[in-house]
Each structure stands twice: as structure tokens, then as C-alpha cells.
Design a protein around this motif. Structure first.
Motif, PDB file in Angstrom:
ATOM      1  N   VAL A  10       0.853  -1.190   0.000  1.00 52.60           N
ATOM      2  CA  VAL A  10       0.000   0.000   0.000  1.00 52.60           C
ATOM      3  C   VAL A  10       0.887   1.237   0.000  1.00 52.60           C
ATOM      4  O   VAL A  10       1.758   1.388   0.863  1.00 52.60           O
ATOM      5  CB  VAL A  10      -0.935   0.012   1.223  1.00 52.60           C
ATOM      6  N   ARG A  66      -7.880  -3.330   0.138  1.00 56.23           N
ATOM      7  CA  ARG A  66      -8.615  -3.624  -1.087  1.00 56.23           C
ATOM      8  C   ARG A  66      -7.960  -2.882  -2.241  1.00 56.23           C
ATOM      9  O   ARG A  66      -6.963  -2.168  -2.031  1.00 56.23           O
ATOM     10  CB  ARG A  66     -10.084  -3.185  -0.953  1.00 56.23           C
ATOM     11  N   GLU A  67      -8.489  -3.058  -3.448  1.00 54.75           N
ATOM     12  CA  GLU A  67      -7.933  -2.354  -4.603  1.00 54.75           C
ATOM     13  C   GLU A  67      -8.910  -1.302  -5.118  1.00 54.75           C
ATOM     14  O   GLU A  67     -10.126  -1.511  -5.123  1.00 54.75           O
ATOM     15  CB  GLU A  67      -7.572  -3.334  -5.716  1.00 54.75           C
ATOM     16  N   GLU A  68      -8.354  -0.185  -5.531  1.00 51.32           N
ATOM     17  CA  GLU A  68      -9.140   0.909  -6.095  1.00 51.32           C
ATOM     18  C   GLU A  68      -8.338   1.519  -7.245  1.00 51.32           C
ATOM     19  O   GLU A  68      -7.229   2.011  -7.029  1.00 51.32           O
ATOM     20  CB  GLU A  68      -9.427   1.959  -5.030  1.00 51.32           C
ATOM     21  N   GLY A 113      -6.704   0.072  -9.540  1.00 53.08           N
ATOM     22  CA  GLY A 113      -5.450  -0.640  -9.763  1.00 53.08           C
ATOM     23  C   GLY A 113      -4.419  -0.514  -8.662  1.00 53.08           C
ATOM     24  O   GLY A 113      -3.323  -1.089  -8.775  1.00 53.08           O
ATOM     25  N   ALA A 114      -4.726   0.203  -7.592  1.00 53.16           N
ATOM     26  CA  ALA A 114      -3.781   0.369  -6.490  1.00 53.16           C
ATOM     27  C   ALA A 114      -4.386  -0.157  -5.201  1.00 53.16           C
ATOM     28  O   ALA A 114      -5.593  -0.053  -4.982  1.00 53.16           O
ATOM     29  CB  ALA A 114      -3.400   1.834  -6.328  1.00 53.16           C
ATOM     30  N   ARG A 115      -3.555  -0.728  -4.348  1.00 54.50           N
ATOM     31  CA  ARG A 115      -4.043  -1.215  -3.058  1.00 54.50           C
ATOM     32  C   ARG A 115      -4.171  -0.068  -2.069  1.00 54.50           C
ATOM     33  O   ARG A 115      -3.293   0.789  -1.972  1.00 54.50           O
ATOM     34  CB  ARG A 115      -3.111  -2.291  -2.508  1.00 54.50           C
ATOM     35  N   ARG A 122     -13.927  -6.107  -7.392  1.00 55.30           N
ATOM     36  CA  ARG A 122     -13.926  -4.840  -6.650  1.00 55.30           C
ATOM     37  C   ARG A 122     -14.432  -4.996  -5.228  1.00 55.30           C
ATOM     38  O   ARG A 122     -14.151  -4.167  -4.360  1.00 55.30           O
ATOM     39  CB  ARG A 122     -14.765  -3.786  -7.377  1.00 55.30           C
ATOM     40  N   CYS A 164     -11.544  -8.300  -0.618  1.00 54.25           N
ATOM     41  CA  CYS A 164     -10.569  -7.586   0.207  1.00 54.25           C
ATOM     42  C   CYS A 164      -9.688  -8.570   0.950  1.00 54.25           C
ATOM     43  O   CYS A 164      -9.948  -9.775   0.977  1.00 54.25           O
ATOM     44  CB  CYS A 164     -11.281  -6.660   1.193  1.00 54.25           C
ATOM     45  N   ASP A 209      -2.873 -11.159  -4.983  1.00 54.42           N
ATOM     46  CA  ASP A 209      -3.374 -10.587  -6.233  1.00 54.42           C
ATOM     47  C   ASP A 209      -4.431 -11.476  -6.874  1.00 54.42           C
ATOM     48  O   ASP A 209      -5.415 -10.978  -7.434  1.00 54.42           O
ATOM     49  CB  ASP A 209      -2.221 -10.364  -7.215  1.00 54.42           C
ATOM     50  N   LEU A 268      -7.681 -10.865  -5.062  1.00 52.95           N
ATOM     51  CA  LEU A 268      -8.234  -9.545  -5.330  1.00 52.95           C
ATOM     52  C   LEU A 268      -8.689  -9.366  -6.775  1.00 52.95           C
ATOM     53  O   LEU A 268      -9.617  -8.601  -7.041  1.00 52.95           O
ATOM     54  CB  LEU A 268      -7.202  -8.463  -4.989  1.00 52.95           C
ATOM     55  N   ASN A 269      -8.044 -10.063  -7.704  1.00 52.23           N
ATOM     56  CA  ASN A 269      -8.318  -9.802  -9.122  1.00 52.23           C
ATOM     57  C   ASN A 269      -8.694 -11.022  -9.946  1.00 52.23           C
ATOM     58  O   ASN A 269      -8.990 -10.891 -11.139  1.00 52.23           O
ATOM     59  CB  ASN A 269      -7.092  -9.141  -9.775  1.00 52.23           C
TER      60      ASN A 269
END
Length: 215
Positions: free
Chosen positions: A20, A42-44, A46-48, A92, A95, A169, A172-173
Motif C-alpha cells: 500500500v 482492497r484495490e481501487e 489498480g492500487a491497493r 472490486r 478484500c 493478487d 483480489l483480481n
């Protein structure tokens, strides 16, 4: 069902471990209970990012007074159920829950004590979670559960879905199938360290652990 875990971590430690860029302070205590604040990654775009949220999705049980406080659903038993699938299918809403250990109650009724579990050699690790924004409490999160491995089974038949650092990752993705695969696998029992204590499960000054798990 897990109703207690620890976050004995500084914002800088969480940020460094989870990648982060901008750490934030949290109002979460070292011990996190259902219905109380905890730190989430979480990711927003493309960034944690780190964010403080309430542990547990608010639920009003049948027959509750309109003025009564909702019950926190802090454990997720089955990602494939309609209640959870809509969130789990969209990265999205996934988390990471940073923690240092989690506890289960062990012993006779009325005298249960805290048995703690952590990942060997990992001062920080992650529990897979889902989050959303609620009308009642704002941002909230809940932890995904799975069948207990051999290390946890003497105490409980369920355990959190734990993630290795190299899997963050993907959780999250990744696809919905990836999420289901994490819930279906057996976390290596030889990586679990157990610490039994004489600490009473319910402490006079601690918030009550009355979270819920819904399938």
C-alpha cells in the motif's frame, strides 16, 4: 466460526506487507470482534488501499425491533450462495483482512478459553474477505470460511480462508472460479501454529463476540 482475531500491527507494517503506497491510521483495536472496526486492504483503480471498516454485514433477524441494532454477519460459509455470489464474482468487492492470529473457543460451556492460531514464520498474514457499503454502518466486511484442516479440527470444524503472500493478487483480481478454489482447498496444516491459553473466551471488559455466519 471465527469471532475474534488480532491486528497487532502498525499502519506502516500493514502498508509494507501488502504493498500500500499511502498507509492510514485505523481506529481498530488490537483485538477485533464482530461489529467493531478492523483494517482492510482492497484495490481501487489498480492500487491497493487501506481502509477501516466494521467487521460484519448488518442483518436484521425476523422479529427484531426496528430500533434494535442489526447483528453482524462476520463469517461467509459458502461463496456460491446467492447472498454472496454477486459480490464474490466482482473483484472490486474482494478484500484482504490483515491479521496476526485468530482465536476459537475451547473447553466446557461457561469456562471456554481462547485458543490462538497463526501461520508459522509469518508475523502478518491475510484472511480472504468481501466488503460492501451498508446503510447502517457504512463500509463493512466479512471473512470467508472453509473446512478446518487437521491442525484446527481438534478445536473447530471451520477455519478462515488464509492466503499466502503470493496469492493476494489472485484473490483480489482473479475470476469467480479462483475465489471458489480458495474456499475449496485445504490450507497446509503444518503451517498452522496453535497456542492454548487460560484466557477466558468472554472477558468482562471486552466487546461480546456475537457475530453470525450465513451460508
Amino acid at each position: 466460526m471465527c469471532n475474534l482475531y488480532t491486528e497487532r500491527l502498525s499502519a506502516a507494517e500493514v502498508a509494507a506487507h501488502f504493498g500500500v503506497a499511502n498507509p492510514i491510521q485505523s481506529n481498530a483495536g488490537e483485538e477485533v470482534y464482530p461489529g467493531t472496526p478492523g483494517m482492510v486492504v482492497r484495490e481501487e483503480e489498480g492500487a491497493r488501499v487501506m481502509q477501516s471498516m466494521t467487521w460484519g454485514f448488518p442483518l436484521r433477524l425476523k422479529g427484531m425491533s426496528p430500533t434494535a441494532k442489526p447483528k453482524p454477519v462476520n463469517n461467509i460459509a459458502d461463496l456460491g450462495k446467492p447472498m454472496w455470489k454477486g459480490l464474490a464474482a466482482k473483484p472490486r468487492w474482494r478484500c484482504l483482512m490483515p491479521l496476526t492470529a485468530f482465536a476459537e473457543a475451547e473447553g466446557p460451556k461457561g469456562a471456554k478459553t481462547r485458543t490462538w492460531f497463526n501461520v508459522k514464520g509469518e508475523p502478518i498474514f491475510a484472511w480472504a474477505g468481501l466488503w460492501r457499503i451498508s446503510d447502517e454502518w457504512g463500509p463493512v466486511y466479512s471473512g470467508v470460511m472453509t473446512d478446518a484442516n487437521e491442525a484446527i479440527q481438534p478445536v473447530h470444524d471451520r477455519m478462515p480462508v488464509l492466503l499466502h503472500a503470493g496469492e493476494y493478487d489472485r484473490w483480489l483480481n482473479g475470476s469467480f472460479d479462483d475465489a471458489i478454489a480458495f474456499q475449496s482447498r485445504v490450507f497446509p496444516p503444518d503451517l498452522i501454529e496453535t497456542t492454548r491459553t487460560d484466557e477466558l473466551w468472554v472477558r468482562r471488559k471486552a466487546p461480546p463476540s456475537e457475530g453470525l455466519a450465513l451460508s
